[in-house]
Design an enzyme around this catalytic site. Structure first.
Site, PDB file in Angstrom:
ATOM      1  N   ARG A  21       0.838  -1.217   0.000  1.00 54.33           N
ATOM      2  CA  ARG A  21       0.000   0.000   0.000  1.00 54.33           C
ATOM      3  C   ARG A  21       0.860   1.249   0.000  1.00 54.33           C
ATOM      4  O   ARG A  21       0.576   2.209  -0.720  1.00 54.33           O
ATOM      5  CB  ARG A  21      -0.952   0.011   1.203  1.00 54.33           C
ATOM      6  CG  ARG A  21      -2.036  -1.056   1.117  1.00 54.33           C
ATOM      7  CD  ARG A  21      -2.837  -1.119   2.395  1.00 54.33           C
ATOM      8  NE  ARG A  21      -1.940  -1.416   3.509  1.00 54.33           N
ATOM      9  CZ  ARG A  21      -2.203  -1.180   4.782  1.00 54.33           C
ATOM     10  NH1 ARG A  21      -3.346  -0.622   5.139  1.00 54.33           N
ATOM     11  NH2 ARG A  21      -1.346  -1.500   5.713  1.00 54.33           N
ATOM     12  N   ASN A  39      -6.020  -2.748   1.806  1.00 56.90           N
ATOM     13  CA  ASN A  39      -5.975  -4.200   1.895  1.00 56.90           C
ATOM     14  C   ASN A  39      -7.401  -4.715   1.844  1.00 56.90           C
ATOM     15  O   ASN A  39      -8.296  -4.128   2.439  1.00 56.90           O
ATOM     16  CB  ASN A  39      -5.336  -4.653   3.206  1.00 56.90           C
ATOM     17  CG  ASN A  39      -3.837  -4.538   3.204  1.00 56.90           C
ATOM     18  OD1 ASN A  39      -3.195  -4.482   2.160  1.00 56.90           O
ATOM     19  ND2 ASN A  39      -3.253  -4.485   4.388  1.00 56.90           N
TER      20      ASN A  39
END
Length: 94
Positions: A21, A39
């Site tokens: 990320r 996520n």
């Protein structure tokens, strides 16, 4: 100037717990894109939404196919969608 577009992707593989990320945020910010990354609850995929010039989004798409060191990208499923124009930066969603 390139056509404004949006890209929605789901990246599968070893992409959680490896800084994926943060990698996406860094790449998107470097490219001047806006949107988000998160996520997914399955524990093995990351989802992202990015908006900006289509040619720049294509570059981000190429980068997420590789990912950061430590990640293993099994596959990437992306869809071109209409931009919302509702984002001012690129963030990590929980």
């Amino acid at each position: 100037m390139s056509e404004r577009a949006a890209l929605h992707c789901v990246v599968y593989g070893r992409v959680q717990g490896v800084g994926f990320r943060f990698f996406v945020v860094d790449e998107a910010e470097r490219l001047g894109l806006v949107g988000w990354v998160r996520n997914r609850p399955d524990g093995r995929s990351v989802e992202l939404w990015a908006e900006g010039p289509r040619s720049t989004l294509e570059h981000l798409q190429d980068r997420v196919r590789v990912g950061p060191p430590g990640a293993w990208v099994e596959r990437v499923e992306c869809t071109w969608v209409e931009p919302t124009g509702g984002y001012t930066d690129f963030t990590i969603r929980r």
